[in-house]
Design a protein around this motif. Sequence first.
Motif, short mmCIF file in Angstrom:
data_model
loop_
_atom_site.label_atom_id
_atom_site.label_comp_id
_atom_site.label_asym_id
_atom_site.label_seq_id
_atom_site.Cartn_x
_atom_site.Cartn_y
_atom_site.Cartn_z
N TRP A 341 3.66 -3.52 -4.02
CA TRP A 341 2.79 -4.81 -3.84
C TRP A 341 1.74 -4.71 -4.89
O TRP A 341 1.21 -5.75 -5.53
N MET A 342 1.31 -3.44 -5.26
CA MET A 342 0.17 -3.61 -6.28
C MET A 342 0.44 -3.96 -7.60
O MET A 342 -0.21 -4.53 -8.36
N TRP A 378 5.46 -9.69 7.99
CA TRP A 378 5.02 -9.30 6.74
C TRP A 378 6.04 -8.30 6.20
O TRP A 378 7.16 -7.98 6.82
N SER A 384 2.13 1.54 2.26
CA SER A 384 1.45 0.75 3.65
C SER A 384 0.86 -0.52 3.32
O SER A 384 0.06 -0.91 3.91
N ASN A 385 1.10 -1.17 2.01
CA ASN A 385 0.57 -2.35 1.69
C ASN A 385 1.33 -3.64 2.11
O ASN A 385 2.48 -3.23 2.21
N LEU A 386 0.66 -4.66 2.59
CA LEU A 386 1.47 -5.62 3.20
C LEU A 386 1.15 -7.08 2.68
O LEU A 386 0.04 -7.43 2.18
N MET A 387 2.35 -7.82 2.49
CA MET A 387 2.11 -9.14 2.05
C MET A 387 2.80 -9.84 3.20
O MET A 387 3.82 -9.66 3.67
N PRO B 65 -2.82 -6.83 -1.67
CA PRO B 65 -2.22 -6.81 -0.40
C PRO B 65 -3.15 -6.13 0.67
O PRO B 65 -3.83 -5.45 0.41
N LEU B 66 -2.73 -6.57 2.04
CA LEU B 66 -3.47 -5.88 3.10
C LEU B 66 -2.88 -4.51 3.44
O LEU B 66 -1.76 -4.19 3.61
N HIS B 67 -3.96 -3.59 3.16
CA HIS B 67 -3.60 -2.19 3.56
C HIS B 67 -3.67 -1.86 4.98
O HIS B 67 -4.67 -1.93 5.81
N LYS B 68 -2.56 -1.61 5.69
CA LYS B 68 -2.60 -0.99 7.08
C LYS B 68 -1.84 0.23 7.17
O LYS B 68 -0.53 0.12 7.10
N GLU B 69 -2.27 1.43 7.69
CA GLU B 69 -1.58 2.68 7.87
C GLU B 69 -0.88 2.80 8.96
O GLU B 69 0.31 3.32 8.98
#
Lengths: 433, 489
Positions: A341-342, A378, A384-387, B65-69
Amino acid sequence: MNLTEEQVLALAPDESSKKSGKELANAAKWVSRGTYQQALWGECKGSGSKPYQTQIDTAQLSFKCSCPSRKFPCKHGLGLMILYTRDQTGFQQEVGPDWVQAWLGKRAETAEKKAAKVDKPVDEAAQAKRLHARHAKVTQGAEELMLWMKDILRNGILTVPEKPYTFWENMRKRMVDAQANGLANMVQQLENTPFYQEGWQTVFLQQMVDIYLLLQGYKNIEQLSPAFQSDVLARIGFTQSQDELKNMPGVEDDWLVLAKTCTEDGNITTERFWLRGVNTGQYAMVLNFIVRGQVNSMLLAPGAFIHAELVFYPSVLPLRAIVKSHTALHRELPIKGVQTWMDVAMAQTQAREQYPFSQEAAFVVEALTPLQFNNEWWLRDQNSNLMRIPSYFSAQWHLLALSGGLPLKMAVVGKEDTYLPLGVWHQDKYITV
Amino acid sequence: MQHWNNLVQTAMLGTGKKTISDTDVPSALQAANTLVLQTSSLDKEEQFLQVSALALNYKQAGVQPLHKENILVTIAPSETLPYSNAASSTALTYVLHDQTVALLRYWLEKCKAANAIIPLVHLAGVLEEGKQHKSIRSLVRATAGNRAKWLAEMNTDWSYILKEETTSWDDASLDDRVALIAALHKEKPEEAILLLQSTWKGEDANSKFNLLQALDSSLHACDVEFITAALQEKSKKVKELASEYLLRIPSSPNIQRIVSLITKCFTLSSDGKKINIALTDEVIQALVETGQKVSTDPKDHFYMIEALLRMTPPVELSNYLQVTPTRLLELIEKHAHSSTYKQAIQDALDTFYDATWFEAVATFFPHKFYEEMLTIYDKPTFDAYVLPFLRKQLTNDMPRLVRFMSDVYPYEWSQAMGEEILKYTSKNGYEYNTPYYANAIDKIPASLVPYIAQLEPTDNYGGYYWKNVAVKLQSLLSRKQKINEAFHQ
């Protein structure tokens, strides 16, 4: 032709055509049927005394039928294609009858004529005069729109949701009179702000800012690059001649049709095809407008590979394109996507540097895992990045079934932090979702 | 971003009332922001729009993006069975497109028989169909694989995959309870009656009638007490149904009373070669006591005997006389009123068929079709038995025959059977419409497609109606053919 029945059904202009097409995919309905090279033809028993003659150019996905239907493709064309996808054994492998030969000959002749067509001389002085007059009208309209927006801002947007229909409609019509249809549509979008949803203020203000940027861009157009000028003019509502575009050199590549999305507004259906070039890695968006009752000239099957020459509209970020020529490909081709995603966020940031207006973009991402988090869906990348997946996406469980908790290579379209899944690679084959 | 939120607040109240905030401005925007706000040639609204444009571009260009481990995502367990093949997957695509549950059931049965599971591309679609249609749930459960169980843990709509559903008698709808009783009564009649009795007093008249109707196709000796009690109900409908049932159960007191009378009317000669049939005084007396009018003319007595015989289980008579059914009928054939009595026995067999009578039935009543032969004959023999009845196309027999062949006959019809059945159903479009064919699709052989094209009902309206139905039927059969081919690869 290697289309699946699903892909053929996606070509249908409406649900009733799909249904009728499926009913006609019945060998008993066809007096004769055959195939030769790129042609598929058949004679279908109808209510008339003679059977309807249906012919299809499978390379170009062009249809012709002697039935009186104004739909395109008609149910006979769909029925014949579906029958072919289901069972090719009943189709004679031979040069078709005279009426098929005549049609194919005529198509080749028309294509040659088109290629040889010499443009008529244009009265440039008259054209410049008309353009100048139009710019004057647009400038006047833009000034009125600016004043109208300033009034809204001075008084505050708190009471905007209570504004009557005429408040928006008068300004929209004024923009149409000013020959600035793009601005008229942007006013319409202001009116269409989801005022009943939390956070509508941000959506409204973003749209106001987009209009302001466009008005400023138009006011200072001389200072912009030619490509940016084209962007501003296109957004204002100055249309680009498709004939001119077709005379421009295009990008020739093998393309995967990632998806087709449709929106309807009154009598007009807008089809939006998303494509990805296999070799160039370029994305394209082909718009197709169908007015009810008119012939649909653009038939691209989602999930199919085509070899095509696309001409992109002039822009600092070329995305919208027209299909100059295309033929169907009969094989799967490899597509490489970005990793995380980055990468997507970086690409979007670079795009914003060049093009300040908000615009959706398509991406292929190598490994995304669909998951639920905080009652929302999501897509998680390998870091572990989410969109977010938009809430209107309805195939989330289908996506999860395909994933089984493991990452999928996926095509998405979106902007900011929200991306809509278009399709995934399952067992090395692209399927739309 | 607080700066953007401040700008939204200003926009809400209006630049006429609230000044443009210059606090919380990100350092990257600070210089440009100040420049805009110090440009006196711009009015407040335009300053606001320029500052907002800067902030918006900054905000959007910097979206991350939202980072969630630590979001736990379980991995679906691997499958123990193979996915069904590519051809069957293609066939399933079309089945799901058509939304014909009967075809989907057919596909699932084939998949289960092939010891395979549903391909992943169709799993969500099939699970949704199972959510809509209870009738296919057990098949979906058998063919969905481990991935479906994994999904069902997260999606409650698909929880039917996880365990066999049990309908609670107390909470179930009337329709569900009727279905439950009908199914249970076939397998375990005593349990079904106990279940009925558990809530019978609290049921309203309509529910009682419907629940009682659920016993119709499987009446049993153990029902007698319960049904006899139902004769005391207030509802006329319930009482009439209970009375009718008691006349169909051989062990009911009503039937036993008739048996006790009729057996007194039949005696064998001492050499066993002749049968004497007559109303005895004792029987006449008993009939009179029940309110029957008995003619004094002995010539009219055979009508009374015929009526009794019609309500008597024939096996009771043969047992009483200690002769085989065939012998009994041979003896009756020699009697003066043989045709009347034979007809009465034939009618009684409709209600009281007994397997021990099948040879006699085949010999003496060859023109009468008995469904029960299905349990006695093997398939080829039964097919040979039923085909002549279908060929006769008798208006009175065909509705029952078609119902039997569609609902009870457990195999796919032969070509000849199918042709005869379609010959009749195509002429009766109102009753045998598209849903009928869809439901019976597992019975109809795909090889009938060319025959369907030849069928042309004679009347115009029927012809038009049939044309539409025929197109759909051909389409269904072509799907079925594809399923068959796919699972035979």
